[in-house]
Design a protein around this motif. Structure first.
Motif, short mmCIF file in Angstrom:
data_model
loop_
_atom_site.label_atom_id
_atom_site.label_comp_id
_atom_site.label_asym_id
_atom_site.label_seq_id
_atom_site.Cartn_x
_atom_site.Cartn_y
_atom_site.Cartn_z
N GLU A 127 -3.73 -5.91 -3.99
CA GLU A 127 -3.92 -4.47 -4.05
C GLU A 127 -5.39 -4.09 -3.85
OE1 GLU A 127 -0.25 -3.37 -7.10
OE2 GLU A 127 -2.30 -2.76 -7.55
N GLN A 128 -6.28 -4.83 -4.51
CA GLN A 128 -7.71 -4.51 -4.42
C GLN A 128 -8.21 -4.63 -2.99
OE1 GLN A 128 -10.18 -7.05 -6.88
NE2 GLN A 128 -11.98 -6.69 -5.62
N CYS A 129 -7.89 -5.75 -2.33
CA CYS A 129 -8.39 -5.97 -0.97
C CYS A 129 -7.71 -5.05 0.03
CB CYS A 129 -8.17 -7.44 -0.56
SG CYS A 129 -9.13 -8.60 -1.57
N CYS A 130 -6.42 -4.73 -0.21
CA CYS A 130 -5.69 -3.83 0.66
C CYS A 130 -6.30 -2.43 0.64
CB CYS A 130 -4.22 -3.80 0.24
SG CYS A 130 -3.19 -2.70 1.25
N LYS A 131 -6.58 -1.95 -0.55
CA LYS A 131 -7.15 -0.61 -0.68
C LYS A 131 -8.57 -0.54 -0.11
CE LYS A 131 -4.32 0.69 -4.67
NZ LYS A 131 -4.31 1.04 -6.11
N ARG B 201 -4.21 -11.30 2.99
CA ARG B 201 -2.99 -10.59 3.38
C ARG B 201 -3.12 -9.10 3.09
NH1 ARG B 201 2.31 -9.50 1.87
NH2 ARG B 201 1.90 -9.87 -0.33
N GLY B 202 -3.77 -8.79 1.96
CA GLY B 202 -3.97 -7.38 1.62
C GLY B 202 -4.85 -6.66 2.61
N LYS B 203 -5.88 -7.35 3.11
CA LYS B 203 -6.76 -6.73 4.12
C LYS B 203 -5.99 -6.42 5.40
CE LYS B 203 -9.90 -9.97 3.96
NZ LYS B 203 -11.12 -10.73 4.27
N GLU B 204 -5.13 -7.34 5.79
CA GLU B 204 -4.35 -7.11 7.01
C GLU B 204 -3.44 -5.90 6.86
OE1 GLU B 204 -4.05 -11.82 8.37
OE2 GLU B 204 -2.25 -10.67 7.89
N VAL B 205 -2.79 -5.79 5.69
CA VAL B 205 -1.91 -4.65 5.45
C VAL B 205 -2.71 -3.36 5.39
CG1 VAL B 205 -0.30 -3.60 3.80
CG2 VAL B 205 -0.17 -6.05 4.27
N GLY B 206 -3.87 -3.39 4.72
CA GLY B 206 -4.69 -2.20 4.60
C GLY B 206 -5.20 -1.71 5.94
N TRP B 207 -5.60 -2.68 6.79
CA TRP B 207 -6.08 -2.30 8.12
C TRP B 207 -4.98 -1.68 8.98
CZ3 TRP B 207 -8.74 -7.67 8.43
CH2 TRP B 207 -10.05 -7.56 7.96
N SER B 208 -3.77 -2.24 8.87
CA SER B 208 -2.70 -1.82 9.78
C SER B 208 -1.88 -0.65 9.24
CB SER B 208 -1.77 -3.01 10.06
OG SER B 208 -1.21 -3.50 8.87
N ARG B 209 -1.69 -0.56 7.93
CA ARG B 209 -0.78 0.46 7.38
C ARG B 209 -1.47 1.45 6.45
NH1 ARG B 209 3.86 -3.04 4.73
NH2 ARG B 209 4.50 -0.95 4.09
N GLY C 40 0.70 0.95 2.12
CA GLY C 40 1.33 -0.37 2.04
C GLY C 40 0.70 -1.27 1.01
N CYS C 41 -0.10 -0.72 0.12
CA CYS C 41 -0.87 -1.55 -0.82
C CYS C 41 -0.17 -1.78 -2.15
CB CYS C 41 -2.25 -0.93 -1.06
SG CYS C 41 -3.31 -0.96 0.41
N GLU C 42 1.08 -1.44 -2.27
CA GLU C 42 1.81 -1.68 -3.52
C GLU C 42 2.22 -3.15 -3.57
OE1 GLU C 42 2.24 0.45 -6.02
OE2 GLU C 42 3.19 -1.16 -7.16
N ALA C 43 1.73 -3.87 -4.59
CA ALA C 43 1.99 -5.31 -4.67
C ALA C 43 3.43 -5.61 -5.03
CB ALA C 43 1.04 -5.95 -5.68
N GLY C 44 4.09 -4.73 -5.78
CA GLY C 44 5.47 -4.97 -6.19
C GLY C 44 5.54 -5.93 -7.37
#
Length: 274
Positions: free
Chosen positions: A85-89, A53-61, A65-69
């Protein structure tokens, strides 16, 4: 006693956390290499899915958008948020680097040309290009196969896909079993089958059969000069040679026949006249 109990409890908590951390890292590795979590264990699946899920957010946003909350204080929740967070960044950085490379390869000629956005996850017909965008063997060790919404890895014949969903390992079969192709010993080293023979035998030209070694014909001789060599299957015997004088009823040099009991007695040369 209470202090010891507290130390024991802290030790157990630390061990459980680091075990969960190892499982989570394994899930992240699977998600990073295979894009699917089918091969992940139950303890690793949560981090694997959050990484995806983080990779998808990182690719698109991008990294914005990588703040896990707030996900809770349980170890599983904290580790899953960290995996997201790690995979998103990482995905956001990869998308940015790819955008920069494409911008250098195809510089814009129009000032009004809008900058390209970070690459989005491949879906549907775009999956084929995902396998093509990467260098050979970068996504998969052998073959990258497009599937709806993602891709999968396949291996060459004689190999099987490993748990990470990316690498392949050779399917090892012992070709010495159940039927031994060798007359004596068989060894399958994974590349070829080699036959060998038991002691006292040598391998024949066919590479499988064994024949007896005639040790009596070897040079240097295997037996002492005073013995006679006799070859037997897989071995040999050294038999002392018979004395010709004894065969004729004569005593060897230094002995004299005792007529009373018909044996050879040692001669005491010290008592003999000069």
């Amino acid at each position: 006693a209470l202090g010891s109990l507290c130390i024991f409890a802290m030790d157990q908590c630390c061990k459980e956390y680091f075990q969960k951390k190892r499982d989570c890292d394994a899930g992240v590795d699977i998600s990073t290499s295979s894009q699917t979590c089918d091969s992940a264990t139950e303890s690793a699946k949560s981090c694997c899915e959050e990484c995806g899920r983080g990779k998808e957010v990182g690719w698109s946003r991008g990294e914005a958008g990588c703040e896990a909350g707030d996900r809770g204080t349980a170890a599983e929740d904290v580790l899953a948020g960290s995996a997201f967070e790690q995979c998103c960044k990482n995905a956001a950085r990869e998308g940015k680097e790819k955008e920069d490379r494409e911008g250098q390869s195809h510089p814009a000629t129009n000032k009004n040309t809008k900058p390209k956005t970070a690459a989005k996850p491949a879906t549907g017909s775009a999956v084929a290009s995902l396998c093509e965008e990467y260098a050979p063997n970068e996504l998969c060790a052998h073959h990258c196969i497009p599937v709806p919404g993602s891709y999968k890895c396949e291996c060459n014949p004689g190999y099987m896909l490993m748990a990470d969903g990316r690498n392949c390992k050779e399917v090892v079969k012992n070709r010495c079993k159940p039927k031994n192709p060798c007359q004596h010993k068989c060894n399958d080293n994974g590349v070829e089958v080699k036959c060998s023979c038991r002691r006292g035998y040598q391998l024949m030209a066919d590479g499988k059969s064994c024949e007896d070694i005639d040790e009596c014909k070897l040079d240097p001789p295997v037996c002492l000069p005073s013995t006679q060599c006799y070859n037997i299957q897989g071995s040999y015997k050294c038999i002392p040679k018979k004395n010709n004088n004894q065969e004729k009823g004569q005593c060897p040099s230094g002995f004299i026949r005792n007529v009373k009991n018909n044996v050879c007695d040692d001669i005491n040369e010290c008592t003999q006249p000069n």
